[in-house]
Design a protein around this motif. Sequence first.
Motif, PDB file in Angstrom:
ATOM      1  N   ILE A 138      -1.781  -1.430  -3.981  1.00  0.00           N
ATOM      2  CA  ILE A 138      -2.907  -0.588  -3.575  1.00  0.00           C
ATOM      3  C   ILE A 138      -2.398   0.841  -3.553  1.00  0.00           C
ATOM      4  O   ILE A 138      -1.635   1.233  -2.661  1.00  0.00           O
ATOM      5  CB  ILE A 138      -3.443  -0.995  -2.190  1.00  0.00           C
ATOM      6  CG1 ILE A 138      -3.856  -2.470  -2.200  1.00  0.00           C
ATOM      7  CG2 ILE A 138      -4.628  -0.115  -1.800  1.00  0.00           C
ATOM      8  CD1 ILE A 138      -4.178  -3.021  -0.826  1.00  0.00           C
TER       9      ILE A 138
ATOM     10  N   LEU B 249       0.861  -1.176   0.000  1.00  0.00           N
ATOM     11  CA  LEU B 249       0.000   0.000   0.000  1.00  0.00           C
ATOM     12  C   LEU B 249       0.901   1.231   0.000  1.00  0.00           C
ATOM     13  O   LEU B 249       1.793   1.349   0.843  1.00  0.00           O
ATOM     14  CB  LEU B 249      -0.933   0.020   1.210  1.00  0.00           C
ATOM     15  CG  LEU B 249      -1.963   1.168   1.225  1.00  0.00           C
ATOM     16  CD1 LEU B 249      -3.249   0.722   1.914  1.00  0.00           C
ATOM     17  CD2 LEU B 249      -1.423   2.427   1.912  1.00  0.00           C
TER      18      LEU B 249
ATOM     19  N   THR C 291      -2.964   4.849  -3.280  1.00  0.00           N
ATOM     20  CA  THR C 291      -3.918   5.724  -2.615  1.00  0.00           C
ATOM     21  C   THR C 291      -3.611   7.188  -2.926  1.00  0.00           C
ATOM     22  O   THR C 291      -2.466   7.563  -3.161  1.00  0.00           O
ATOM     23  CB  THR C 291      -3.918   5.526  -1.082  1.00  0.00           C
ATOM     24  OG1 THR C 291      -2.726   6.077  -0.523  1.00  0.00           O
ATOM     25  CG2 THR C 291      -4.015   4.052  -0.729  1.00  0.00           C
TER      26      THR C 291
ATOM     27  N   ALA D 108      -8.184  -2.310   2.303  1.00  0.00           N
ATOM     28  CA  ALA D 108      -6.982  -2.889   1.701  1.00  0.00           C
ATOM     29  C   ALA D 108      -6.796  -4.350   2.055  1.00  0.00           C
ATOM     30  O   ALA D 108      -6.321  -5.150   1.250  1.00  0.00           O
ATOM     31  CB  ALA D 108      -5.757  -2.087   2.140  1.00  0.00           C
TER      32      ALA D 108
END
Length: 250
Positions: free
Chosen positions: A30, A6, A32, A65
């Motif tokens: 992931i 992430l 963001t 997530a």
Amino acid sequence: MMSTVLITGCSSGFGLESAKRFHEAGWEVIATMRTPQQDLLPPSLRLLALDVTDAASVERAVEAAGPIDVLVNNAGFGAVAPVELTAPETARALFETNVLGTLAMVRAVAPHMRRRRAGVIVNVSSTVTVKTLPLIGVYSASKAAVNAFTASLALEMQPFGVRAHLVLPGRAPQTRFGDNAMPHLRGMDDLDYSPQLQGFVQSVLEDQGPVTHATDVAQAVWRAATDPAAPLRIAAGADAELWMAEAGLA
């Protein structure tokens, strides 16, 4: 088994390039950003809305997530102003995003890594913390705070099989750092500070001499994530390597 990373602050620059680096290596990424823009990223990447200064947003993103193997805290911004002219609201925003936002992500993800006895936390800082420069004192202070708590975090998490690292980029004129910092510029109309500020802004914008490219940061983040022998502090960029060497940290 595919690993999951992430990354915060993926709308441009270091975060975007890091997301692409992990994606090319076959990781589940992931990405963001505060305002999701899927067109910036490969379609197979997961994209989540995340504002690191909003506790509810952090909680929603981490829950959505699922298990995270590597957390890359990249979200942040800079500000150019003499220390005495730095607006209080700018100082608060710098620490809210760069320090408390990074800490919020660590607090949200570290417990899961600790329970699994595995994981890596990578905090993107800056080499301005190892070489004193004028006119970015409060920004430098925010990144120095990140360095300090990451060094402690690395010691605290080591017994649980979790690693923590710092990636320290140098000057990156090809990214949006300068554009994001300019709205917070103060002192151009001050007779004493204006000459310093004009020279500083010009040096930031010029792509001359050794500099840091977004790909350098992505590679340093990749090393931190994948190399168990990586040091606590990893320079990212030719200029960053020079500054780290001069500081005796290379």
